[in-house]
Design an enzyme around this catalytic site. Structure first.
Site, PDB file in Angstrom:
ATOM      1  N   CYS B 178      45.693  32.090  27.616  1.00 37.52           N
ATOM      2  CA  CYS B 178      44.684  33.088  27.971  1.00 37.52           C
ATOM      3  C   CYS B 178      43.609  32.549  28.906  1.00 37.52           C
ATOM      4  O   CYS B 178      42.667  33.265  29.244  1.00 37.52           O
ATOM      5  CB  CYS B 178      44.083  33.670  26.705  1.00 37.52           C
ATOM      6  SG  CYS B 178      45.343  34.491  25.717  1.00 37.52           S
ATOM      7  N   HIS B 318      34.488  35.108  27.320  1.00 34.61           N
ATOM      8  CA  HIS B 318      35.898  35.338  26.994  1.00 34.61           C
ATOM      9  C   HIS B 318      35.930  36.545  26.047  1.00 34.61           C
ATOM     10  O   HIS B 318      36.734  37.442  26.217  1.00 34.61           O
ATOM     11  CB  HIS B 318      36.505  34.088  26.362  1.00 34.61           C
ATOM     12  CG  HIS B 318      37.986  34.164  26.197  1.00 34.61           C
ATOM     13  ND1 HIS B 318      38.830  34.441  27.242  1.00 34.61           N
ATOM     14  CD2 HIS B 318      38.785  34.015  25.109  1.00 34.61           C
ATOM     15  CE1 HIS B 318      40.094  34.454  26.795  1.00 34.61           C
ATOM     16  NE2 HIS B 318      40.078  34.202  25.511  1.00 34.61           N
ATOM     17  N   GLU B 329      32.957  31.081  20.403  1.00 33.92           N
ATOM     18  CA  GLU B 329      32.358  31.129  21.736  1.00 33.92           C
ATOM     19  C   GLU B 329      30.834  31.154  21.625  1.00 33.92           C
ATOM     20  O   GLU B 329      30.128  30.465  22.382  1.00 33.92           O
ATOM     21  CB  GLU B 329      32.856  32.364  22.502  1.00 33.92           C
ATOM     22  CG  GLU B 329      32.330  32.403  23.939  1.00 33.92           C
ATOM     23  CD  GLU B 329      33.017  33.451  24.804  1.00 33.92           C
ATOM     24  OE1 GLU B 329      33.744  34.303  24.256  1.00 33.92           O
ATOM     25  OE2 GLU B 329      32.813  33.407  26.038  1.00 33.92           O
ATOM     26  N   LYS B 350      36.261  42.607  28.282  1.00 32.42           N
ATOM     27  CA  LYS B 350      37.394  42.989  27.434  1.00 32.42           C
ATOM     28  C   LYS B 350      37.068  44.172  26.525  1.00 32.42           C
ATOM     29  O   LYS B 350      37.964  44.812  25.992  1.00 32.42           O
ATOM     30  CB  LYS B 350      37.850  41.793  26.599  1.00 32.42           C
ATOM     31  CG  LYS B 350      38.445  40.669  27.434  1.00 32.42           C
ATOM     32  CD  LYS B 350      38.972  39.533  26.575  1.00 32.42           C
ATOM     33  CE  LYS B 350      39.569  38.409  27.417  1.00 32.42           C
ATOM     34  NZ  LYS B 350      38.545  37.544  28.032  1.00 32.42           N
ATOM     35  N   HIS B 355      42.202  42.621  26.489  1.00 38.01           N
ATOM     36  CA  HIS B 355      42.453  41.230  26.853  1.00 38.01           C
ATOM     37  C   HIS B 355      43.655  41.201  27.789  1.00 38.01           C
ATOM     38  O   HIS B 355      44.790  41.430  27.363  1.00 38.01           O
ATOM     39  CB  HIS B 355      42.727  40.417  25.587  1.00 38.01           C
ATOM     40  CG  HIS B 355      42.799  38.937  25.818  1.00 38.01           C
ATOM     41  ND1 HIS B 355      42.833  38.382  27.083  1.00 38.01           N
ATOM     42  CD2 HIS B 355      42.845  37.898  24.946  1.00 38.01           C
ATOM     43  CE1 HIS B 355      42.900  37.062  26.969  1.00 38.01           C
ATOM     44  NE2 HIS B 355      42.917  36.754  25.688  1.00 38.01           N
ATOM     45  N   PHE B 413      45.275  30.045  23.327  1.00 35.98           N
ATOM     46  CA  PHE B 413      46.130  29.371  22.348  1.00 35.98           C
ATOM     47  C   PHE B 413      46.602  28.042  22.933  1.00 35.98           C
ATOM     48  O   PHE B 413      46.788  27.915  24.145  1.00 35.98           O
ATOM     49  CB  PHE B 413      47.386  30.207  22.073  1.00 35.98           C
ATOM     50  CG  PHE B 413      47.182  31.377  21.156  1.00 35.98           C
ATOM     51  CD1 PHE B 413      45.969  31.624  20.545  1.00 35.98           C
ATOM     52  CD2 PHE B 413      48.238  32.249  20.903  1.00 35.98           C
ATOM     53  CE1 PHE B 413      45.807  32.712  19.692  1.00 35.98           C
ATOM     54  CE2 PHE B 413      48.087  33.333  20.061  1.00 35.98           C
ATOM     55  CZ  PHE B 413      46.876  33.566  19.459  1.00 35.98           C
TER      56      PHE B 413
END
Lengths: 376, 427
Positions: B178, B318, B329, B350, B355, B413
């Site tokens: 991501c 993010h 975050e 997002k 996302h 990830f």
């Protein structure tokens, strides 16, 4: 601009020939694959992974279970490379070590796929059936064993290589470009050390479907790469290769052994037409700075007509050189071909005192690369 | 000694952005997206592309106004990428049509054969016995499906984009999960700084909302299941957030050595001032509990840009809307920015577009540049119930503010953390 000299200080190799540099130098000497399995996936022969004591590089069983074969092979080879560079127990070094991986993706659950495809034939509502079966039958962790960047993720978890990682995808060219970018980052002072490599599991019926489409697989038995007739094709090989690359001055400062220097990697993507591969290799050969290598390790796939083109081109570029097809030693590992060839060439330079060894990689669909490994 | 205006504080070539392009579920192009993003419009809706019967999550930010044939992730990703790149290259007025004077760095979703194609092969394998991969292989050997080889190998999207735009050299297809879109930009920045090229086309694209991709994330409990009102499901930094919503789209950036851009009289939209990254070996899907890798990635980006925490005017988060990401975050940002985090505007695109996975870092970099240009920070919609454990200045409705520098975060990830600093002027 060539910048700082870049040296190979760590090599980790796994293939049908076994594990480690010595086993592979012996296989290179023999010039033939150590093992071919033409039965299990007939009509497709494969060069299978060797039996490995996984615990040696992946101590935790829980980590081993989280990975499919392609990841385990890669994590294992990365561990061998760190060992050979003498940094396996150097947490600080590994914590700053950056990683470029060249890889595709991971395995599927073949039984689940087969059962779903069988069930879909008579499903009253195929969409709902597919949803239900996937939701119930897919192992949640399989996703993580499939994701391309999770080889790098597992190397971080198992070995503590946590500088940062980038994963390049895109078959053979990805392996060339992984080395190109890693070499360039070090040569230009952007970074001091990198772990570079990839892994591939050939023992996967799904990749055979992909490469049978297009007719890229050689059947039914082993034939040397440059002797495959008709449309030719490749024999997939389970393999993994990792290299530790370092700035020469940094390697010297920590007293590391330099196997060989890796020069700036020359790569291109030419539109394929008759003669384009030969012309591209000739241009890249000069760009890579090769003079008179006595040995060429070719990543030729065996696919016609590009394999014959490469052979003819190499004959002109290095008429006196011994050309060995990597495919005849370990099979074809797509993204792994270039790192494997580079590692083997570095080992050869170190062990035999050769001044320079050339490595070529011509992708079965696209991408050409030439590497120069020379005495450190 | 005066500094060369085309070099940064470290003496490296400055990297300018001279063209951007964007496609999201909110629309095609900078104008449509900017209007929708600043109006707080959501692109999240019920999935119409495939049946969602029985799924725990039935919503996504699919891009439904662009199609591909066949409708598979690589083909759709290619279509989005080409659309975004057309806009970026046109805005940059660089090169000639089909002759882009630089390399291609493209973040693409990992490629796999998809179910309609597996089914076609299974059908062609004949017989009534159970389907096996041996049967699929026999079907493949009929040569009827040869065109699918290229469709389902990893390098094809990049190859076709490289052909279409005439980029130079071997194109790089990459994945850092991501954070991929940010990594594509980082690779371009590094190549220009090395002097290998004066221009780079950097793209992040993702068209992978299909049953299996959705179910994989669902099985990891990563997705929101708040299907009832799709446009409110993605609620980054809210107490009642329950996962991310898959999105699609692409963004493209033309990066140039600022000296070369100036020499050809290009309009400079902004600069990529710094890139930072840090790996995390804690867990396959979770961040180190102390947030150290996130903190290190943010600090690395600031250091690379040559600015301190005070030099950042807003954070393009993010902000996935998962319980884990938003908490970590926030922790990372608070560690780097300290008490100032209470007044430093932070926002997550997002909340509106979901996302966009592989594309997210690139899309959010483009939105960051638009934020700078317009002096307006797009909102984090659905921020109705703030999470008290993450006391941030979340921009709940579009805010007009002079913005010179944006920090754009991307985390993924596999321990991927990549941060960018984008600015209006050299630092």
């Amino acid at each position: 601009m060539s910048g700082r000299a870049v040296v190979v200080t760590g090599i980790g190799l796994v293939s049908c020939a076994g594990e480690g540099l010595d086993a592979h130098l012996a296989a290179l000497d023999a010039g033939a694959p150590a093992r071919t399995d033409a039965e299990t996936y007939a009509p497709y022969p494969v060069h299978p992974a060797p039996a490995l004591a996984w615990d040696g590089q992946i101590p935790k069983k829980s980590d081993q279970r989280q990975m499919e074969l392609w990841q385990r092979l890669g994590v294992y080879a990365a561990g061998l490379a760190l060992d050979s560079a003498g940094v396996k127990d150097d947490a600080a070094f590994k914590g700053n070590l950056h990683l470029v991986v060249a890889a595709g993706g991971g395995e599927r659950d073949y039984a689940v796929d087969g059962a779903i495809l069988t069930g879909l034939r008579d499903a009253a509502d195929p969409g709902a059936y597919l949803n239900e079966r996937l939701q119930n039958d897919l192992r949640p962790t399989l996703f993580l064993a499939q994701l391309s960047n999770l080889l790098a993720g597992n190397i971080a978890i198992v070995h503590g290589v946590t500088g940062a990682s980038r994963t390049f995808m895109g078959e053979e060219a990805a392996g060339v470009d992984a080395l190109r970018i890693a070499q360039a980052r070090i040569a230009s002072n952007q970074i001091d050390a990198m772990l570079v490599g990839g892994s591939y599991s050939a023992e996967r019926p799904d990749v055979m479907v992909i490469h049978e489409m297009g007719g890229f697989l050689h059947t039914p038995a082993f034939q040397p790469v440059f002797a495959r007739e008709g449309e030719g094709g490749f024999i997939l090989g389970s393999c993994a290769a990792f290299l530790v690359l370092e700035a020469e001055d940094a390697a010297r400062a920590r007293g590391a052994r330099a196997y060989a220097r890796l020069g700036p990697v020359a790569s291109d993507r030419t539109r394929r037409a008759p003669g384009s591969v030969g012309a591209s290799l000739a241009a890249l050969w000069h760009q890579a700075g090769l003079a008179h290598p006595a040995t060429v390790i070719s990543g030729a796939t065996g696919v016609a007509p590009i394999t014959a083109e490469e052979q003819a081109s190499l004959h002109q570029l290095a008429p006196d050189a011994t050309v060995t097809a990597l495919g005849d030693i370990v099979g074809h590992g797509l993204e792994v071909a270039a790192p494997f060839g580079a590692a083997l060439a570095a080992g050869l330079v170190a062990e035999t005192g050769l001044a320079e060894v050339a490595v070529t990689t011509v992708g079965h669909r696209r991408g050409e690369g030439v590497l120069r490994l020379s005495a450190a | 000694m005066t500094r060369d205006s085309h070099r940064d504080a470290q003496g490296r070539r400055l990297v300018a952005v001279t063209g951007v392009g964007i496609v999201t579920s909110l629309g095609q192009g900078q104008d449509e997206n900017w209007i929708a993003l600043t109006a707080g419009r959501s692109g999240i809706h019920g999935i119409a592309r495939f049946p969602t019967d029985g799924l725990r999550t039935t919503i996504a930010g699919t891009v439904d106004f662009l199609a591909a044939e066949p409708m598979v992730a690589p083909a759709l990703s290619e279509r989005f990428a080409a659309t975004a790149a057309e806009e970026a290259v046109a805005q940059a007025r660089i090169g000639r049509a089909g002759d882009f004077p630089g390399a291609l760095f493209i973040a693409v979703p990992p490629v796999e054969m998809e179910w309609p194609q597996r089914q076609a092969l299974a059908e062609a394998s004949g017989g009534n016995e159970a389907v096996t991969y041996a049967g699929l292989q026999r079907a493949a050997a009929t040569r009827r499906f040869d065109l699918w080889h290229d469709l389902f190998i990893f390098g094809t999207v990049a190859d076709r984009i490289a052909d279409r735009f005439g980029t130079k050299g071997s194109p790089i297809s990459l994945s850092t999960a991501c954070s991929s879109g940010a990594t594509a930009i980082q690779l371009g920045v590094e190549a220009i700084r090395r002097g290998e090229m004066t221009a780079a086309l950097c793209i992040g694209t993702d068209g992978s909302v299909n049953p299996e991709s959705l179910i994989r994330f669902s099985l990891l409990s990563a997705l929101s299941t708040q299907n009832a009102v799709p446009e409110t499901a993605s609620k980054p930094f809210s107490k009642n957030r329950d996962g991310f919503v898959m999105g699609e789209g692409a963004a493209a950036l033309v990066l140039e050595d600022s000296e070369a851009a100036a020499a050809r009289g290009a309009t400079i939209l902004g600069y990529v001032l710094g890139c930072g990254e840090k790996g995390d070996g804690f867990h396959r899907t979770r961040s180190s509990p102390d947030g150290a890798p996130i903190i290190a990635a943010i600090r690395a980006a600031l250091d690379d840009a040559g600015v301190g925490p005070d030099g950042i005017d807003t954070i393009n988060a993010h902000g996935t809307s998962t319980p884990e990401n938003d908490k970590m975050e926030a922790l990372g940002c608070m560690a780097v920015f300290g008490e100032r985090m209470g007044q430093l505007p932070i926002s997550s695109n997002k909340s509106m577009i979901g996302h966009t996975l592989t594309a997210a870092g690139a899309i959010e970099a483009v939105v960051s540049l638009l934020t700078i240009r317009h002096g307006r920070i797009p909102p984090t919609i659905n921020y109705a119930v703030p999470d008290p454990v993450i006391p941030l200045d979340v921009v709940a409705s579009a805010r007009d503010e002079r913005v010179e520098r944006v920090l754009s975060n991307s985390f993924g990830f596999g321990g991927q953390n990549t941060c960018l600093v984008l600015g209006s002027e050299p630092a």
